[in-house]
Design a protein around this motif. Structure first.
Motif, short mmCIF file in Angstrom:
data_model
loop_
_atom_site.label_atom_id
_atom_site.label_comp_id
_atom_site.label_asym_id
_atom_site.label_seq_id
_atom_site.Cartn_x
_atom_site.Cartn_y
_atom_site.Cartn_z
N ALA A 230 0.86 -1.19 0.00
CA ALA A 230 0.00 0.00 0.00
C ALA A 230 0.89 1.23 0.00
O ALA A 230 2.05 1.20 0.45
CB ALA A 230 -0.93 0.02 1.20
N GLU A 231 0.34 2.33 -0.51
CA GLU A 231 1.05 3.60 -0.55
C GLU A 231 0.20 4.70 0.11
O GLU A 231 -0.95 4.48 0.47
CB GLU A 231 1.35 3.99 -2.00
CG GLU A 231 2.24 3.00 -2.75
CD GLU A 231 2.42 3.37 -4.21
OE1 GLU A 231 1.52 4.03 -4.77
OE2 GLU A 231 3.47 3.00 -4.80
N ASN A 232 0.84 5.85 0.27
CA ASN A 232 0.16 7.03 0.80
C ASN A 232 -0.39 6.82 2.22
O ASN A 232 -1.53 7.17 2.53
CB ASN A 232 -0.98 7.48 -0.13
CG ASN A 232 -0.49 7.88 -1.50
OD1 ASN A 232 0.54 8.53 -1.63
ND2 ASN A 232 -1.22 7.50 -2.54
N ILE A 233 0.43 6.22 3.08
CA ILE A 233 0.09 6.07 4.50
C ILE A 233 0.87 7.12 5.27
O ILE A 233 2.09 7.25 5.10
CB ILE A 233 0.41 4.66 5.01
CG1 ILE A 233 -0.36 3.62 4.20
CG2 ILE A 233 0.07 4.53 6.48
CD1 ILE A 233 -0.15 2.20 4.67
N TYR A 234 0.19 7.86 6.13
CA TYR A 234 0.80 8.99 6.82
C TYR A 234 0.59 8.89 8.33
O TYR A 234 0.20 9.86 8.98
CB TYR A 234 0.24 10.31 6.29
CG TYR A 234 0.71 10.64 4.88
CD1 TYR A 234 1.80 11.49 4.69
CD2 TYR A 234 0.08 10.11 3.77
CE1 TYR A 234 2.24 11.81 3.40
CE2 TYR A 234 0.51 10.42 2.48
CZ TYR A 234 1.59 11.26 2.31
OH TYR A 234 2.02 11.56 1.04
N ASN A 235 0.83 7.74 8.92
CA ASN A 235 0.77 7.62 10.38
C ASN A 235 1.90 8.42 11.02
O ASN A 235 3.05 8.36 10.56
CB ASN A 235 0.91 6.16 10.79
CG ASN A 235 -0.35 5.35 10.55
OD1 ASN A 235 -0.89 5.36 9.45
ND2 ASN A 235 -0.82 4.66 11.56
N ASP A 236 1.56 9.17 12.04
CA ASP A 236 2.56 9.95 12.78
C ASP A 236 3.02 9.13 13.98
O ASP A 236 2.36 9.11 15.02
CB ASP A 236 1.95 11.29 13.21
CG ASP A 236 2.98 12.19 13.88
OD1 ASP A 236 4.16 11.80 13.97
OD2 ASP A 236 2.60 13.30 14.30
N LEU A 237 4.15 8.44 13.84
CA LEU A 237 4.63 7.58 14.91
C LEU A 237 5.01 8.37 16.15
O LEU A 237 4.91 7.87 17.27
CB LEU A 237 5.83 6.76 14.42
CG LEU A 237 5.56 5.82 13.24
CD1 LEU A 237 6.82 5.05 12.88
CD2 LEU A 237 4.42 4.88 13.54
N ASN A 238 5.44 9.62 15.96
CA ASN A 238 5.81 10.45 17.11
C ASN A 238 4.59 10.89 17.91
O ASN A 238 4.72 11.36 19.04
CB ASN A 238 6.57 11.69 16.64
CG ASN A 238 7.92 11.33 16.03
OD1 ASN A 238 8.58 10.40 16.48
ND2 ASN A 238 8.33 12.06 15.00
N ASN A 239 3.41 10.72 17.31
CA ASN A 239 2.16 11.08 17.98
C ASN A 239 1.38 9.82 18.37
O ASN A 239 0.16 9.86 18.50
CB ASN A 239 1.31 11.97 17.07
CG ASN A 239 0.22 12.70 17.82
OD1 ASN A 239 0.35 13.01 19.01
ND2 ASN A 239 -0.89 12.96 17.14
N SER A 240 2.11 8.71 18.53
CA SER A 240 1.53 7.43 18.96
C SER A 240 0.48 6.89 18.00
O SER A 240 -0.42 6.14 18.40
CB SER A 240 0.91 7.56 20.37
OG SER A 240 1.90 7.93 21.31
N GLU A 241 0.60 7.23 16.72
CA GLU A 241 -0.29 6.67 15.71
C GLU A 241 0.34 5.38 15.17
O GLU A 241 0.73 5.28 14.01
CB GLU A 241 -0.55 7.67 14.59
CG GLU A 241 -1.32 8.90 15.05
CD GLU A 241 -1.53 9.93 13.94
OE1 GLU A 241 -1.05 9.67 12.81
OE2 GLU A 241 -2.18 10.95 14.19
N PHE A 242 0.44 4.37 16.04
CA PHE A 242 1.10 3.13 15.68
C PHE A 242 0.23 2.33 14.71
O PHE A 242 -0.96 2.13 14.97
CB PHE A 242 1.40 2.30 16.92
CG PHE A 242 2.22 3.03 17.95
CD1 PHE A 242 3.38 3.70 17.58
CD2 PHE A 242 1.83 3.08 19.28
CE1 PHE A 242 4.15 4.38 18.51
CE2 PHE A 242 2.59 3.75 20.22
CZ PHE A 242 3.74 4.41 19.84
N PRO A 243 0.81 1.82 13.63
CA PRO A 243 -0.01 1.09 12.65
C PRO A 243 -0.44 -0.28 13.12
O PRO A 243 -1.42 -0.83 12.63
CB PRO A 243 0.92 0.99 11.43
CG PRO A 243 2.30 1.10 11.99
CD PRO A 243 2.20 2.00 13.18
N PHE A 244 0.30 -0.86 14.09
CA PHE A 244 -0.01 -2.21 14.57
C PHE A 244 -0.01 -2.24 16.10
O PHE A 244 0.89 -1.69 16.74
CB PHE A 244 1.01 -3.23 14.05
CG PHE A 244 1.20 -3.20 12.57
CD1 PHE A 244 0.24 -3.71 11.72
CD2 PHE A 244 2.36 -2.65 12.02
CE1 PHE A 244 0.42 -3.67 10.35
CE2 PHE A 244 2.55 -2.62 10.65
CZ PHE A 244 1.57 -3.13 9.81
#
Length: 284
Positions: A230-244
């Motif tokens: 997949a493309e165009n994923i914009y999770n902000d890991l620094n803001n605890s937007e963990f994908p899993f």
């Protein structure tokens, strides 16, 4: 002057400068309106197409990962907090059934018996897989201890519906499964989020590792195959937007995997957030 001369002069008269300017201005306004109208329609078509592509690719990745997780060995799914949970690793099931007897600690009558089991649905590509009996933690599955995990070296069929599995190291299993179940797992698979390129990758072929590999480890491994899912994923890991996120199984519920993906078109601020949960039956 004859009457027809005045009429002839009237027919030969041209447009004045003012009339020409008015006509040009009106044509320009009309053209501008038509151009804006067509451009607006083209923009709507492009936005609709891009949104449809975004939804389609997110649905494909979600369905693919969900299908793979439902065929994962119980308790084999793990994430690494030190790597911002950007990678999800699991061991796929190659075969599963119930065993009749297996080597156990004790007298020779129980420690020297062959591993005899009910024949699984398929015997293809099982040699080299991992034979698991009551592996209830990720350390049992991935760790250095081989008390509950062996590597399959051969499979024979001494009688109808039964198979004998040989393995290494050729030591006994320390405990029985409550339902006498065994699994044969394949090489682990990892799904990772690359926040720099905004892609979701699927890695395979790197083998079993004691510690879960990071995204950097998987990219650097020459033995790893990588596919963009997949493309165009914009999770902000620094803001605890963990994908899993992985919630371990307990006595009261199954393992639960939560997928949190934030899609967005590259040229638009229109987030598409997908929050999905996958339950893995707790049947080791």
């Amino acid at each position: 002057m004859p009457p027809f001369a005045s009429e002839l002069n009237h027919k030969n008269r041209g447009f004045t400068l003012v009339e020409l300017i008015i006509v040009i201005v009106l044509l320009a306004l009309t053209g501008l309106f038509v151009f804006n109208y067509l451009g607006f329609g083209a923009q709507i078509f492009r936005d609709t197409t891009e949104r449809d592509q975004l939804v389609s690719q997110s649905r494909f990745a979600l369905n693919r990962l969900t299908s793979e997780l439902r065929n994962a060995v119980p308790r084999s799914v793990r994430v690494r907090a030190a790597d911002n949970q950007r990678c999800l690793e699991f061991m796929p099931i190659l075969a599963s059934s119930q065993y009749v007897r297996m080597p156990r600690p004790g007298p020779p009558s129980v420690s020297n018996v062959p591993f005899t089991a009910i024949e699984p649905t398929s015997l293809t590509n099982l040699v080299g897989g991992y034979l698991l009996v009551y592996a209830t933690t990720t350390q049992h599955i991935y760790g250095n201890s081989t008390q509950r995990r062996k590597e399959v070296t051969g499979i024979s069929t001494p009688s109808n519906n039964l198979v004998e599995i040989t393995y290494t190291p050729s030591t006994f299993f320390v405990t029985d499964s409550p339902v006498r179940r065994y699994y044969i797992g394949g090489d682990p698979v990892s799904w990772c989020y690359d926040e720099i390129n905004h892609n979701l990758f699927r890695f395979a072929g790197y083998g079993r590792l004691n510690n879960q590999p990071t995204l950097a480890d998987l990219k650097a491994s020459a033995a790893t195959s990588a596919e963009v899912m997949a493309e165009n994923i914009y999770n902000d890991l620094n803001n605890s937007e963990f994908p899993f996120r992985v919630y371990e199984a307990t006595l009261y519920r199954n393992s639960l995997i939560q997928l949190d993906w934030r899609f967005r078109r590259a040229n638009a601020q229109e987030p598409l957030e997908i929050l999905h949960e996958v339950a893995i039956p707790n049947v080791p």
